[in-house]
Design a protein around this motif. Structure first.
Motif, PDB file in Angstrom:
ATOM      1  N   SER A  58       0.802  -1.224   0.000  1.00  0.00           N
ATOM      2  CA  SER A  58       0.000   0.000   0.000  1.00  0.00           C
ATOM      3  C   SER A  58       0.840   1.282   0.000  1.00  0.00           C
ATOM      4  CB  SER A  58      -0.975   0.005   1.178  1.00  0.00           C
ATOM      5  OG  SER A  58      -0.291  -0.177   2.386  1.00  0.00           O
ATOM      6  N   PHE A  59       2.029   1.272   0.590  1.00  0.00           N
ATOM      7  CA  PHE A  59       2.864   2.476   0.589  1.00  0.00           C
ATOM      8  C   PHE A  59       3.828   2.527  -0.593  1.00  0.00           C
ATOM      9  CE2 PHE A  59       1.850   2.798   5.169  1.00  0.00           C
ATOM     10  CZ  PHE A  59       1.485   4.134   5.203  1.00  0.00           C
ATOM     11  N   ARG A  60       3.955   1.430  -1.297  1.00  0.00           N
ATOM     12  CA  ARG A  60       4.894   1.338  -2.428  1.00  0.00           C
ATOM     13  C   ARG A  60       6.325   1.671  -1.999  1.00  0.00           C
ATOM     14  NH1 ARG A  60       0.218   3.468  -5.311  1.00  0.00           N
ATOM     15  NH2 ARG A  60      -0.521   1.799  -6.645  1.00  0.00           N
ATOM     16  N   VAL A  61       6.714   1.092  -0.886  1.00  0.00           N
ATOM     17  CA  VAL A  61       8.094   1.235  -0.407  1.00  0.00           C
ATOM     18  C   VAL A  61       8.694  -0.149  -0.287  1.00  0.00           C
ATOM     19  CG1 VAL A  61       7.737   3.407   0.821  1.00  0.00           C
ATOM     20  CG2 VAL A  61       7.327   1.249   2.018  1.00  0.00           C
ATOM     21  N   LYS A  62       9.997  -0.233  -0.436  1.00  0.00           N
ATOM     22  CA  LYS A  62      10.622  -1.542  -0.292  1.00  0.00           C
ATOM     23  C   LYS A  62      10.965  -1.795   1.171  1.00  0.00           C
ATOM     24  CE  LYS A  62      15.477  -0.608  -1.315  1.00  0.00           C
ATOM     25  NZ  LYS A  62      16.544  -0.898  -2.264  1.00  0.00           N
ATOM     26  N   GLN A  63      11.181  -3.036   1.480  1.00  0.00           N
ATOM     27  CA  GLN A  63      11.507  -3.461   2.832  1.00  0.00           C
ATOM     28  C   GLN A  63      13.024  -3.413   3.030  1.00  0.00           C
ATOM     29  OE1 GLN A  63      10.591  -7.599   3.771  1.00  0.00           O
ATOM     30  NE2 GLN A  63       8.884  -6.833   4.961  1.00  0.00           N
ATOM     31  N   TYR A  64      13.438  -2.888   4.160  1.00  0.00           N
ATOM     32  CA  TYR A  64      14.855  -2.864   4.537  1.00  0.00           C
ATOM     33  C   TYR A  64      14.999  -3.792   5.744  1.00  0.00           C
ATOM     34  CZ  TYR A  64      15.473   1.268   1.608  1.00  0.00           C
ATOM     35  OH  TYR A  64      15.536   2.142   0.557  1.00  0.00           O
ATOM     36  N   LYS A  65      15.076  -5.064   5.476  1.00  0.00           N
ATOM     37  CA  LYS A  65      15.000  -6.083   6.516  1.00  0.00           C
ATOM     38  C   LYS A  65      15.922  -5.800   7.707  1.00  0.00           C
ATOM     39  CE  LYS A  65      15.689 -10.980   7.304  1.00  0.00           C
ATOM     40  NZ  LYS A  65      16.089 -12.262   6.735  1.00  0.00           N
ATOM     41  N   GLN A  66      17.184  -5.549   7.459  1.00  0.00           N
ATOM     42  CA  GLN A  66      18.146  -5.363   8.541  1.00  0.00           C
ATOM     43  C   GLN A  66      17.803  -4.138   9.395  1.00  0.00           C
ATOM     44  OE1 GLN A  66      22.118  -4.833   7.121  1.00  0.00           O
ATOM     45  NE2 GLN A  66      22.954  -4.342   9.127  1.00  0.00           N
ATOM     46  N   HIS A  67      17.502  -3.012   8.758  1.00  0.00           N
ATOM     47  CA  HIS A  67      17.199  -1.787   9.492  1.00  0.00           C
ATOM     48  C   HIS A  67      15.835  -1.875  10.173  1.00  0.00           C
ATOM     49  CE1 HIS A  67      20.758  -0.232   7.681  1.00  0.00           C
ATOM     50  NE2 HIS A  67      20.238  -0.212   6.475  1.00  0.00           N
ATOM     51  N   ASP A  68      14.857  -2.427   9.467  1.00  0.00           N
ATOM     52  CA  ASP A  68      13.521  -2.573  10.055  1.00  0.00           C
ATOM     53  C   ASP A  68      13.587  -3.413  11.321  1.00  0.00           C
ATOM     54  OD1 ASP A  68      12.783  -1.248   7.769  1.00  0.00           O
ATOM     55  OD2 ASP A  68      11.617  -2.890   6.924  1.00  0.00           O
TER      56      ASP A  68
END
Length: 97
Positions: A58-68
């Motif tokens: 829905s936000f059209r953003v990618k996931q930053y697994k390590q930082h998230d």
């Protein structure tokens, strides 16, 4: 659980919600941009695990697994203050203002 990571300048604000909520309806205030979103669970050791089999669109953003994972762990463990700043703008580089 669902999450969205917002950022304004150097301040990073993770928001956690239930599976029933809609990612796009989550927000924290004026000037904050969604920089990452997704799903996670907490493992048997109490650590955040990003669920890569599910993607938030829905936000059209990618996931930053390590930082998230780092910021979600800080939130869940009750960290405050400087832990939620990205002074070097390395965590979510595309969103820098």
């Amino acid at each position: 659980m669902k999450y969205v990571i917002f950022k304004r300048g150097e301040l990073v604000v993770p928001v956690i919600s239930s599976e029933d909520s809609i990612h796009a309806l989550l927000g924290v205030g004026n000037g904050f941009k969604a920089v990452s979103a997704g799903f996670f669970y907490i493992d048997e050791l109490g650590e955040v695990v990003i669920d890569e089999s599910r993607i938030a669109t829905s936000f059209r953003v990618k996931q930053y697994k390590q930082h998230d994972k780092r910021y979600l762990n800080y939130l869940i463990k009750g960290y405050t203050g400087h832990f939620f700043y990205d002074f070097e703008h390395i965590c979510y580089p595309e969103v820098n203002e």
